[in-house]
Design a protein around this motif. Structure first.
Motif, short mmCIF file in Angstrom:
data_model
loop_
_atom_site.label_atom_id
_atom_site.label_comp_id
_atom_site.label_asym_id
_atom_site.label_seq_id
_atom_site.Cartn_x
_atom_site.Cartn_y
_atom_site.Cartn_z
N ALA A 31 0.84 -1.20 0.00
CA ALA A 31 0.00 0.00 0.00
C ALA A 31 0.87 1.24 0.00
O ALA A 31 1.85 1.34 0.75
CB ALA A 31 -0.92 -0.01 1.23
N GLU A 36 -5.45 3.14 -0.24
CA GLU A 36 -5.21 1.72 -0.45
C GLU A 36 -5.31 0.93 0.85
O GLU A 36 -5.81 -0.20 0.87
CB GLU A 36 -3.84 1.52 -1.10
CG GLU A 36 -3.78 2.04 -2.53
CD GLU A 36 -2.48 1.72 -3.23
OE1 GLU A 36 -2.48 1.69 -4.47
OE2 GLU A 36 -1.45 1.51 -2.55
N ASP A 83 -8.51 -1.91 -9.21
CA ASP A 83 -7.85 -1.65 -7.93
C ASP A 83 -8.55 -2.36 -6.79
O ASP A 83 -8.30 -2.06 -5.61
CB ASP A 83 -7.80 -0.14 -7.66
CG ASP A 83 -6.86 0.60 -8.60
OD1 ASP A 83 -5.83 0.01 -8.97
OD2 ASP A 83 -7.17 1.75 -8.96
#
Length: 261
Positions: A31, A36, A83
């Motif tokens: 991350a 994230e 993502d």
């Protein structure tokens, strides 16, 4: 664990993302920013609260957040072409464990016997994979990235709590402990004691139990159980303390995870 500081990402692990391929339709990376990490925390909440029924105390609805998150590196597996986080681990390094004052495992177990290896020991935690992607490949991808990170940073011991469900009022967990202690128990100088033990002596262990897939995968790699399980009433699970030393990595996995080293 009443306060939840804003996340600050420390000492980025120096690694490049592992891209998706036809054989492995996912990408592995660390991350890079708070968004994230939040995606990983949403996956954790979906698995731990949604599937397992954990009672999570979080400052942000729909997210699994605790104070250790602020000090951990977060490893992500994302689906090819998106993502969307489909798998995650969090990693607490020795330096960050000193900053926060302990590991998460310290809150569940007396780790006194591990004091000699703390400067080369990482804690793995909050591992989960989306139910649509629970294949051995996703876990191996996470482990490969973790092993590379440890080698680059001179670390060779991994610890963590493997959660098992409290099926049959704890009989499953008790039966699992009775099975694992026979051939996967760590040497005495690596054994730890739970702070809130599962009351094994008052539970009739279920016979013939099989380890959960994730625990079975750890044991195949060469992990050892460090002692009897603790009871985590918030997550309503029994936590087994596991240790994995890179030197004990099973030979058939060594080349894949460590590049033969």
């Amino acid at each position: 664990m009443d306060t939840f500081p804003m996340l600050h990402l420390h000492h980025r692990p120096l690694t490049t993302p592992v891209p998706a391929t036809a054989a492995a339709p996912w990408s592995v990376r660390w991350a890079r920013h708070l968004d994230e990490v939040r995606a990983a925390q949403r996956l954790r909440h979906a698995v731990f609260a949604g599937e397992m029924g954990a009672r999570l105390r979080s400052p942000l609805p729909g997210h699994d957040i605790d104070l250790f998150d602020d000090y951990c590196e977060h490893l992500l597996v994302t689906q090819a072409g998106s993502d969307d986080v489909i798998g995650t681990y969090r990693v607490l390094t020795p330096a960050q464990a000193r900053r926060v004052g302990s590991t998460y495992s310290d809150t569940e177990f007396d780790l006194t016997r591990l004091r000699q290896v703390r400067d080369r020991m990482v804690e793995l935690g909050r591992s989960c994979v989306h139910p649509d992607h629970r294949t051995g490949g996703v876990i191996l991808a996470l482990w490969s990235a973790l092993s590379g990170f440890m080698q680059r940073n001179g670390l060779d011991v991994m610890i963590g709590c493997a959660s098992v469900p409290m099926h049959q009022d704890g009989r499953y967990a008790a039966g699992l402990w009775q099975r694992l202690r026979q051939d996967t128990l760590a040497p005495i100088d690596w054994q730890v004691r739970p702070r809130l033990p599962l009351p094994i002596d008052r539970i009739d262990p279920a016979p013939g139990v099989q380890p959960p897939a994730l625990v079975k995968g750890y044991l195949r790699l060469g992990a050892k159980v460090m002692g009897p399980p603790a009871w985590d009433p918030d997550f309503n699970v029994a936590d087994l303390p596991l240790v994995m030393r890179l030197q004990d990595l099973a030979p058939r996995h060594r080349n894949h995870l460590l590049g033969g080293g």
